[in-house]
Write an enzyme that holds these catalytic residues in place. Structure first.
Site, short mmCIF file in Angstrom:
data_model
loop_
_atom_site.label_atom_id
_atom_site.label_comp_id
_atom_site.label_asym_id
_atom_site.label_seq_id
_atom_site.Cartn_x
_atom_site.Cartn_y
_atom_site.Cartn_z
N THR A 174 22.48 45.94 29.66
CA THR A 174 22.51 47.47 29.94
C THR A 174 21.77 48.26 28.76
O THR A 174 21.73 47.92 27.74
CB THR A 174 23.88 47.88 30.11
N ASP A 175 21.27 49.37 29.31
CA ASP A 175 20.99 50.24 28.13
C ASP A 175 21.87 50.82 27.46
O ASP A 175 22.05 51.42 26.49
CB ASP A 175 20.00 51.23 28.69
N GLU A 176 23.30 50.65 27.79
CA GLU A 176 24.40 51.32 27.32
C GLU A 176 24.68 50.76 25.73
O GLU A 176 25.37 51.14 25.08
CB GLU A 176 25.69 51.38 28.23
N LYS A 210 28.94 44.04 26.33
CA LYS A 210 27.71 43.86 26.68
C LYS A 210 27.02 43.34 25.56
O LYS A 210 25.98 42.25 25.33
CB LYS A 210 27.10 44.66 27.53
N TYR A 262 33.09 48.63 27.58
CA TYR A 262 32.10 47.94 28.35
C TYR A 262 30.82 47.53 27.71
O TYR A 262 30.49 46.55 27.67
CB TYR A 262 31.82 48.78 29.57
P1 NAD Z 1 29.09 44.26 39.92
O1 NAD Z 1 30.41 44.60 39.16
O2 NAD Z 1 28.82 44.85 41.21
O3 NAD Z 1 29.26 42.68 39.74
C1 NAD Z 1 29.62 41.56 39.07
C2 NAD Z 1 29.82 40.38 39.72
O4 NAD Z 1 30.23 39.50 38.71
C3 NAD Z 1 30.99 40.64 40.97
O5 NAD Z 1 30.52 39.90 42.16
C4 NAD Z 1 32.14 39.72 40.36
O6 NAD Z 1 32.98 39.05 41.23
C5 NAD Z 1 31.38 38.68 39.52
N1 NAD Z 1 32.29 38.42 38.49
C6 NAD Z 1 33.21 39.10 37.42
N2 NAD Z 1 33.65 38.29 36.70
C7 NAD Z 1 33.20 36.97 36.98
C8 NAD Z 1 33.54 35.87 36.23
N3 NAD Z 1 34.48 35.57 35.41
N4 NAD Z 1 32.86 34.48 36.80
C9 NAD Z 1 32.10 34.63 37.59
N5 NAD Z 1 31.95 35.91 38.44
C10 NAD Z 1 32.63 36.84 37.96
O7 NAD Z 1 28.01 44.67 38.60
P2 NAD Z 1 26.55 45.03 38.75
O8 NAD Z 1 26.34 46.29 39.08
O9 NAD Z 1 25.84 44.00 40.01
O10 NAD Z 1 26.01 44.34 37.60
C11 NAD Z 1 25.46 43.24 37.47
C12 NAD Z 1 24.94 42.93 35.90
O11 NAD Z 1 23.94 43.98 35.65
C13 NAD Z 1 25.90 43.33 34.94
O12 NAD Z 1 25.92 42.14 33.89
C14 NAD Z 1 25.95 44.51 34.34
O13 NAD Z 1 26.39 44.60 33.01
C15 NAD Z 1 24.36 44.49 34.43
N6 NAD Z 1 23.90 46.18 34.60
C16 NAD Z 1 24.34 46.76 35.73
C17 NAD Z 1 23.73 47.86 35.71
C18 NAD Z 1 24.14 48.94 36.96
O14 NAD Z 1 23.66 50.24 36.79
N7 NAD Z 1 25.21 48.53 37.66
C19 NAD Z 1 22.78 48.52 34.81
C20 NAD Z 1 22.28 47.87 33.94
C21 NAD Z 1 23.03 46.40 33.73
#
Ligand code: NAD
Length: 332
Positions: A132-134, A162, A158
């Site tokens: 993430t950019d965070e 990350k 968070y």
């Molecule tokens: P999300 O919370 O919707 O999904 C996370 C998934 O991971 C869920 O399905 C959950 O069941 C699974 N999970 C959690 N713990 C687990 C474990 N121990 N073992 C296996 N599975 C597990 O998240 P998202 O928004 O889809 O984000 C996905 C990735 O992208 C993350 O790594 C997040 O940091 C990164 N990200 C998200 C955003 C955003 O805007 N949503 C932006 C930049 C980066």
């Protein structure tokens, strides 16, 4: 390909995207199905016979080793994480466990299988880490957008977990020669996002004519990217990214939270004129502790090296997202 967290928002969209794009690809999807995960996001998959879902934890080394071997995995795309900043303030422990220790476990198992057991050459395997950019912290109003060289200054638990996972990925490349790539993306929006996140919250409040909660005075700025554009960026990096390459992904679309809420209200005014104005539903609530003020992404590197740029316009992406929730989507 082993996808972790593929029942979450971005992971599930990625699985849909890839299975629709490549008929020869097989995906093993490992997800713990926490509160954030739902198999309903995987209904209607193209080429569904090439998708195998496994409910399990990235912290389970035995399970991971078995999956890598049984499915002859040569590519890992790692989405699984605890992802909600507010929850990381209320309970950081599970963020350390999943985001830091879970990522370590995955790296270790990939290294053991690919480098020790199979003795793969670098071009035969790839570990892509989604971040993430965070991790870069917060920007002042006129500061330049984050480049890949920006110092890490994570502010929330968070973001700190990350950042920790990003460092472990780099270390596994540098120390053990694990072939990795890494991407740091801005805020995603689009279909299949959990209702606790900002844009689905605003949309669902408009649909139910309930108060729309906006933190502080709504001036916090984020860059927003349509989720399909993120998926295309990840695909480009996996296929063509430089070894150990790290890429920022963003939408060149900086918006304040109050602007987003106002834009969604205006779209609803057009869509449902009989319901009256939606903007009066906006309700300011106490700010999140330590709330970062601004994030912005410089996407120059991924555009120059891989020719990727965001395609979806914000208004068309928002319309598609609103339609998804209007049709009853996102009931996770
Ligand atoms: P999300 O919370 O919707 O999904 C996370 C998934 O991971 C869920 O399905 C959950 O069941 C699974 N999970 C959690 N713990 C687990 C474990 N121990 N073992 C296996 N599975 C597990 O998240 P998202 O928004 O889809 O984000 C996905 C990735 O992208 C993350 O790594 C997040 O940091 C990164 N990200 C998200 C955003 C955003 O805007 N949503 C932006 C930049 C980066």
């Amino acid at each position: 390909m082993l996808v972790t967290g593929g029942a979450g928002f971005i992971g599930a969209n990625f699985v849909h995207h890839l299975l629709g794009a490549y008929s020869d690809l097989r995906i093993v999807n490992l997800d713990k199905l926490t509160y954030a995960g739902s198999k309903s996001r995987l209904s209607g998959l193209p080429n569904a016979a090439h998708h195998h879902f496994v409910e399990g934890d990235i912290g389970d080394a035995e399970l991971l080793a078995g999956l890598l071997r049984d499915f002859s995995v040569d590519t890992v795309v790692h989405f699984a994480a605890e992802s909600h900043v507010d929850r990381s303030i209320e309970g950081p422990a599970v963020f350390v466990e999943t985001n830091v220790l879970g990522t370590y476990n995955l790296l270790h198992c990939a290294k053991e299988y690919w480098l020790t057991e199979k003795r793969f050459a670098p071009h035969q395997c790839r570990f892509h880490h989604i971040s993430t950019d965070e991790v870069y912290g917060s920007l002042e109003p006129t500061a330049d957008a984050f480049t890949e060289q920006h110092a890490y200054q994570p502010n929330s638990p968070y973001a700190a977990t990350k950042a920790g996972s990003d460092h472990l990925v780099r270390a596994y490349a540098h120390t053990f020669g694990l072939p990795v790539t890494l991407s740091n993306c801005s805020n995603n929006y689009g279909p299949r996002q959990h209702r606790e996140k900002f844009i689905p919250t605003v949309i669902n409040a408009c649909l139910r004519r309930q108060p729309i909660p906006v933190y502080g005075d709504g001036s916090n700025i984020r860059d927003w990217l349509y989720v399909d554009d993120h998926c295309a960026g990840i695909d480009a990096i996996i296929r063509h990214g430089a070894p150990s390459g790290t890429y920022n992904i963003g939408g060149n679309n900086e918006r304040s939270n109050i602007d987003i809420a106002g834009t969604i209200c205006a779209l609803f005014d057009d869509l449902l004129p009989e319901k009256g104005a939606h903007a009066p539903l906006i309700s300011f609530v106490a700010d999140r502790p330590g709330h970062d003020w601004r994030y912005a992404i410089d996407t120059g590197k991924i555009k120059r090296e891989l020719g990727w740029e965001a395609r979806e316009s914000f208004s068309s992406g928002l319309r598609k997202t609103i339609e998804f929730y209007r049709q009853g989507g996102g009931k996770t």
